[in-house]
Enzyme design. Structure first.
Site, short mmCIF file in Angstrom:
data_model
loop_
_atom_site.label_atom_id
_atom_site.label_comp_id
_atom_site.label_asym_id
_atom_site.label_seq_id
_atom_site.Cartn_x
_atom_site.Cartn_y
_atom_site.Cartn_z
N HIS A 176 1.79 3.98 7.30
CA HIS A 176 1.64 4.64 6.07
C HIS A 176 2.37 5.92 5.88
CE1 HIS A 176 -1.91 1.81 5.23
NE2 HIS A 176 -1.08 1.59 4.49
N ASP A 192 -1.62 6.43 11.63
CA ASP A 192 -2.07 4.71 11.49
C ASP A 192 -0.86 4.01 12.10
OD1 ASP A 192 -0.79 4.86 9.09
OD2 ASP A 192 -2.14 4.00 7.93
N SER A 236 0.65 -1.27 -0.10
CA SER A 236 -0.08 0.07 0.10
C SER A 236 0.93 1.25 0.03
CB SER A 236 -1.17 -0.12 1.01
OG SER A 236 -0.18 -0.35 2.41
#
Length: 307
Positions: free
Chosen positions: A266, A263, A53
């Site tokens: 990321h 988070d 991601s």
């Protein structure tokens, strides 16, 4: 007499039709389209972008309440380093070239939760440093949440990477390298971290073999340390495995120290821009690299790149 006039009318209509078609073919818009197509066919410098991601891009993704439910959406902010450029194109999910724009990985593995990644900053930085580089073709292939065993022959992420790379080549592209950011899933637990080095080496060898490019440059990110609330008990093992890769033309880029979002895993928008520049500088300095080198370009950038 009547037949003669009819012949003249037909001849005149034919002439007008020919003139009309000629004007359409020579119109500025049509010429631009033809020139763009020829430029892409002859000069596109292809870069593959794969991994998880953080390569797909989560920069600027925020939580938002929609219809009473909490969902993740991109805030839409595009820094100047990531703006579209007519010399940067991307292979979209329909396997067609189009002008590249953020979010670059849109449609590949994410929709509303797709944010900003390193690709556009990378391409813009190359063109900034070398205006004669040509057209850059970005081929996004990242898949969020995929452990390394999902990137082996026969899996969807791996097979799509090879497929999209070959489509880019068939359109006249030259594959110049792979930008690879992976490892977050494997630090969480299970047995994946134990064989990470072996599996990564196999991935590199398999990809080079399938693309018939035995010395394909691979720019491998050494993942940064996560923070709470993300739990990654095997971060040291995965980082050590990544650092231990000793294969020709695998250039390691240590992302340690890049800013991580709330988070805990990321990269933020500003960190993604920094990473894009790190990739670009690594590529432009390729002749000075050896497989044993690990580069960290954080000291080259100010703390606030948008000021």
């Amino acid at each position: 007499m009547l037949k003669h006039k009819n012949d003249e009318i037909i001849l005149m209509l034919t002439f007008l039709l020919l003139v009309s078609n000629l004007c359409w073919l020579m119109s500025p818009k049509r010429v631009k389209e033809c020139n763009t197509t020829n430029s892409v066919m002859k000069k596109v410098q292809v870069f593959l972008l794969a991994g998880q991601s953080n390569m797909a891009g989560r920069g600027g993704v925020i939580k938002k309440i929609v219809g009473g439910n909490v969902t993740k959406v991109w805030n839409g902010f595009v820094p100047k380093e990531c703006k579209p450029n007519h010399k940067i194109i991307r292979l979209n999910v329909a396997q067609k070239w189009e002008e590249a724009h953020e979010p670059l990985n849109y449609g590949i593995d994410c929709l509303s939760s797709c944010g900003l990644g390193p690709g556009m900053a990378f391409a813009n930085e190359i063109l900034k440093k070398d205006s004669n580089f040509g057209v850059i073709g970005l081929v996004p292939c990242a898949r969020g949440g995929t452990s390394l065993d999902k990137w082996r022959i026969g899996t969807h992420p791996y097979d799509e990477l090879v497929k999209r790379a070959k489509i880019a080549e068939k359109s006249g592209g030259i594959i110049r390298g792979l930008l690879w950011y992976h490892g977050e899933s494997d630090v969480k637990g299970g047995n994946e971290y134990k064989d990470y080095k072996i599996n990564l080496e196999k991935f590199i060898h398999d990809l080079r073999s399938d693309l018939n490019s035995s010395n394909l440059p691979i720019f491998q990110v050494i993942i940064p340390y996560p923070k709470k609330p993300f739990k990654g008990p095997y971060i040291e093992e995965v980082r050590a495995a990544q650092l231990a890769i000793n294969i020709s033309n695998v250039i390691k880029i240590d992302a340690k120290g890049l800013e991580i979002g709330s988070d805990g895993i990321h990269l933020t928008t500003s960190a993604q821009v920094q990473l894009g520049h790190m990739f670009a500088h690594a590529f432009l300095s390729l002749n000075n690299f050896t497989s044993s080198n690990t580069y960290n370009f954080l000291n080259f950038f100010p703390s606030n790149i948008f000021s």
